[in-house]
Design a protein around this motif. Structure first.
Motif, PDB file in Angstrom:
ATOM      1  N   THR A  59       0.922  -1.154   0.112  1.00 44.13           N
ATOM      2  CA  THR A  59       0.113  -0.133   0.012  1.00 44.13           C
ATOM      3  C   THR A  59       0.924   1.082  -0.131  1.00 44.13           C
ATOM      4  O   THR A  59       2.128   1.046   0.411  1.00 44.13           O
ATOM      5  CB  THR A  59      -0.921  -0.005   1.128  1.00 44.13           C
ATOM      6  N   ASP A  60       0.287   2.407  -0.180  1.00 46.22           N
ATOM      7  CA  ASP A  60       1.113   3.557  -0.317  1.00 46.22           C
ATOM      8  C   ASP A  60       1.742   3.890   1.315  1.00 46.22           C
ATOM      9  O   ASP A  60       2.570   4.404   1.312  1.00 46.22           O
ATOM     10  CB  ASP A  60       0.114   4.821  -0.312  1.00 46.22           C
ATOM     11  N   ASP A  61       1.049   3.429   2.211  1.00 46.48           N
ATOM     12  CA  ASP A  61       1.538   3.324   3.884  1.00 46.48           C
ATOM     13  C   ASP A  61       2.938   2.406   3.813  1.00 46.48           C
ATOM     14  O   ASP A  61       3.679   2.730   4.658  1.00 46.48           O
ATOM     15  CB  ASP A  61       0.444   2.954   4.871  1.00 46.48           C
ATOM     16  N   ASP A  62       3.038   1.480   2.872  1.00 45.32           N
ATOM     17  CA  ASP A  62       4.175   0.420   3.316  1.00 45.32           C
ATOM     18  C   ASP A  62       5.499   1.211   2.438  1.00 45.32           C
ATOM     19  O   ASP A  62       6.639   0.792   2.915  1.00 45.32           O
ATOM     20  CB  ASP A  62       3.782  -0.732   2.472  1.00 45.32           C
ATOM     21  N   ILE A  63       5.159   1.923   1.512  1.00 49.41           N
ATOM     22  CA  ILE A  63       6.430   2.599   0.955  1.00 49.41           C
ATOM     23  C   ILE A  63       6.557   4.118   1.268  1.00 49.41           C
ATOM     24  O   ILE A  63       7.254   4.783   0.466  1.00 49.41           O
ATOM     25  CB  ILE A  63       6.193   2.530  -0.690  1.00 49.41           C
ATOM     26  N   ALA A  64       5.666   4.661   2.214  1.00 46.56           N
ATOM     27  CA  ALA A  64       5.896   6.095   2.425  1.00 46.56           C
ATOM     28  C   ALA A  64       7.292   6.508   3.006  1.00 46.56           C
ATOM     29  O   ALA A  64       7.747   5.630   3.897  1.00 46.56           O
ATOM     30  CB  ALA A  64       4.987   6.415   3.477  1.00 46.56           C
ATOM     31  N   GLY A  65       7.945   7.195   2.727  1.00 48.10           N
ATOM     32  CA  GLY A  65       9.304   7.846   2.958  1.00 48.10           C
ATOM     33  C   GLY A  65      10.354   7.103   2.241  1.00 48.10           C
ATOM     34  O   GLY A  65      11.391   7.411   2.393  1.00 48.10           O
ATOM     35  N   LYS A  66       9.943   6.394   1.422  1.00 50.48           N
ATOM     36  CA  LYS A  66      11.130   5.368   0.478  1.00 50.48           C
ATOM     37  C   LYS A  66      11.071   6.004  -1.007  1.00 50.48           C
ATOM     38  O   LYS A  66       9.735   6.206  -1.656  1.00 50.48           O
ATOM     39  CB  LYS A  66      10.810   4.039   0.450  1.00 50.48           C
ATOM     40  N   VAL A  67      12.184   6.147  -1.438  1.00 52.68           N
ATOM     41  CA  VAL A  67      12.376   7.000  -2.884  1.00 52.68           C
ATOM     42  C   VAL A  67      13.111   5.885  -3.514  1.00 52.68           C
ATOM     43  O   VAL A  67      14.307   5.790  -3.865  1.00 52.68           O
ATOM     44  CB  VAL A  67      13.145   8.051  -2.630  1.00 52.68           C
ATOM     45  N   ASP A  68      12.411   4.617  -3.913  1.00 51.87           N
ATOM     46  CA  ASP A  68      13.129   3.739  -4.925  1.00 51.87           C
ATOM     47  C   ASP A  68      12.788   3.899  -6.394  1.00 51.87           C
ATOM     48  O   ASP A  68      13.484   3.418  -7.221  1.00 51.87           O
ATOM     49  CB  ASP A  68      12.645   2.431  -4.283  1.00 51.87           C
ATOM     50  N   GLY A  69      11.774   4.704  -6.623  1.00 47.78           N
ATOM     51  CA  GLY A  69      11.492   4.615  -7.996  1.00 47.78           C
ATOM     52  C   GLY A  69      10.655   6.224  -8.044  1.00 47.78           C
ATOM     53  O   GLY A  69      10.458   7.104  -7.308  1.00 47.78           O
ATOM     54  N   PRO A  70      10.135   6.338  -9.436  1.00 54.04           N
ATOM     55  CA  PRO A  70       9.410   7.595  -9.577  1.00 54.04           C
ATOM     56  C   PRO A  70       8.130   7.628  -8.821  1.00 54.04           C
ATOM     57  O   PRO A  70       7.490   6.360  -8.675  1.00 54.04           O
ATOM     58  CB  PRO A  70       9.173   7.544 -11.005  1.00 54.04           C
ATOM     59  N   ALA A  71       7.392   8.623  -8.295  1.00 53.52           N
ATOM     60  CA  ALA A  71       6.225   8.669  -7.642  1.00 53.52           C
ATOM     61  C   ALA A  71       5.103   8.691  -8.889  1.00 53.52           C
ATOM     62  O   ALA A  71       5.233   9.327  -9.989  1.00 53.52           O
ATOM     63  CB  ALA A  71       6.038   9.962  -6.870  1.00 53.52           C
ATOM     64  N   VAL A  72       4.249   8.047  -8.677  1.00 54.78           N
ATOM     65  CA  VAL A  72       3.210   7.808  -9.402  1.00 54.78           C
ATOM     66  C   VAL A  72       2.053   8.365  -8.820  1.00 54.78           C
ATOM     67  O   VAL A  72       1.199   8.253  -7.888  1.00 54.78           O
ATOM     68  CB  VAL A  72       2.656   6.409  -9.709  1.00 54.78           C
ATOM     69  N   PRO A  73       1.323   9.627  -9.543  1.00 54.46           N
ATOM     70  CA  PRO A  73       0.310  10.304  -8.938  1.00 54.46           C
ATOM     71  C   PRO A  73      -1.224   9.397  -8.954  1.00 54.46           C
ATOM     72  O   PRO A  73      -1.178   8.270  -9.610  1.00 54.46           O
ATOM     73  CB  PRO A  73       0.033  11.573  -9.848  1.00 54.46           C
ATOM     74  N   ALA A  74      -2.020   9.823  -8.121  1.00 52.76           N
ATOM     75  CA  ALA A  74      -3.085   9.133  -8.000  1.00 52.76           C
ATOM     76  C   ALA A  74      -3.885   8.844  -9.358  1.00 52.76           C
ATOM     77  O   ALA A  74      -4.408   7.727  -9.298  1.00 52.76           O
ATOM     78  CB  ALA A  74      -4.418   9.573  -7.059  1.00 52.76           C
ATOM     79  N   SER A  75      -3.736   9.827 -10.183  1.00 50.05           N
ATOM     80  CA  SER A  75      -4.693   9.894 -11.505  1.00 50.05           C
ATOM     81  C   SER A  75      -3.965   8.665 -12.198  1.00 50.05           C
ATOM     82  O   SER A  75      -4.553   7.746 -13.022  1.00 50.05           O
ATOM     83  CB  SER A  75      -4.730  10.996 -12.235  1.00 50.05           C
ATOM     84  N   GLY A  76      -2.678   8.501 -12.074  1.00 48.88           N
ATOM     85  CA  GLY A  76      -1.810   7.524 -12.838  1.00 48.88           C
ATOM     86  C   GLY A  76      -2.034   6.160 -12.269  1.00 48.88           C
ATOM     87  O   GLY A  76      -2.302   5.247 -13.170  1.00 48.88           O
ATOM     88  N   ARG A  77      -2.335   5.952 -11.076  1.00 52.35           N
ATOM     89  CA  ARG A  77      -2.548   4.588 -10.206  1.00 52.35           C
ATOM     90  C   ARG A  77      -3.822   4.168 -10.750  1.00 52.35           C
ATOM     91  O   ARG A  77      -4.221   2.916 -11.098  1.00 52.35           O
ATOM     92  CB  ARG A  77      -2.397   4.671  -9.026  1.00 52.35           C
ATOM     93  N   THR A  78      -4.941   5.168 -11.045  1.00 52.82           N
ATOM     94  CA  THR A  78      -6.147   4.591 -11.349  1.00 52.82           C
ATOM     95  C   THR A  78      -6.136   4.370 -12.907  1.00 52.82           C
ATOM     96  O   THR A  78      -6.655   3.232 -12.905  1.00 52.82           O
ATOM     97  CB  THR A  78      -7.128   6.313 -11.432  1.00 52.82           C
ATOM     98  N   VAL A  79      -5.401   4.826 -13.691  1.00 53.29           N
ATOM     99  CA  VAL A  79      -5.510   4.437 -14.991  1.00 53.29           C
ATOM    100  C   VAL A  79      -4.553   3.153 -15.085  1.00 53.29           C
ATOM    101  O   VAL A  79      -5.329   2.043 -15.646  1.00 53.29           O
ATOM    102  CB  VAL A  79      -4.769   5.243 -15.911  1.00 53.29           C
ATOM    103  N   ILE A  80      -3.618   2.699 -14.451  1.00 56.83           N
ATOM    104  CA  ILE A  80      -2.847   1.856 -14.473  1.00 56.83           C
ATOM    105  C   ILE A  80      -3.939   0.416 -14.004  1.00 56.83           C
ATOM    106  O   ILE A  80      -3.917  -0.421 -14.303  1.00 56.83           O
ATOM    107  CB  ILE A  80      -1.843   1.696 -13.598  1.00 56.83           C
ATOM    108  N   SER A  81      -4.631   0.819 -12.781  1.00 53.55           N
ATOM    109  CA  SER A  81      -5.647  -0.227 -12.079  1.00 53.55           C
ATOM    110  C   SER A  81      -6.575  -0.559 -13.340  1.00 53.55           C
ATOM    111  O   SER A  81      -6.823  -1.662 -13.413  1.00 53.55           O
ATOM    112  CB  SER A  81      -6.287   0.376 -10.929  1.00 53.55           C
ATOM    113  N   ARG A  82      -7.088   0.522 -13.947  1.00 53.34           N
ATOM    114  CA  ARG A  82      -8.300   0.209 -14.809  1.00 53.34           C
ATOM    115  C   ARG A  82      -7.799  -0.665 -16.124  1.00 53.34           C
ATOM    116  O   ARG A  82      -8.356  -1.627 -16.438  1.00 53.34           O
ATOM    117  CB  ARG A  82      -8.771   1.434 -15.328  1.00 53.34           C
TER     118      ARG A  82
END
Length: 67
Positions: free
Chosen positions: A6-29
């Motif tokens: 979840t987003d909580d699991d990775i909060a504070g970690k910078v392992d890759g690019p941040a994906v905005p909520a709209s991007g996650r919605t498109v990816i999920s769909r």
């Protein structure tokens, strides 16, 4: 690392690019559409034939062990 984060699991970690909520919605769909398409494909006849042969071999092995 868990397969389901979840987003909580990775909060504070910078392992890759941040994906905005709209991007996650498109990816999920898109992933749901792909999953649904694969699910609707059905099982190929060759695979069903192989499964039937496996079932038959298991039945024969089970009856020969019981003797």
């Amino acid at each position: 690392m868990s397969d389901f984060q979840t987003d909580d699991d990775i909060a504070g970690k910078v392992d890759g690019p941040a994906v905005p909520a709209s991007g996650r919605t498109v990816i999920s769909r898109k992933l749901r559409e792909l999953y649904d398409a694969v699910q609707d494909e059905g099982i190929p006849d060759k695979f069903l034939d192989l499964l039937e042969k496996l079932d038959e071999a298991e039945r024969k092995a089970g009856t020969s062990e019981a003797r």
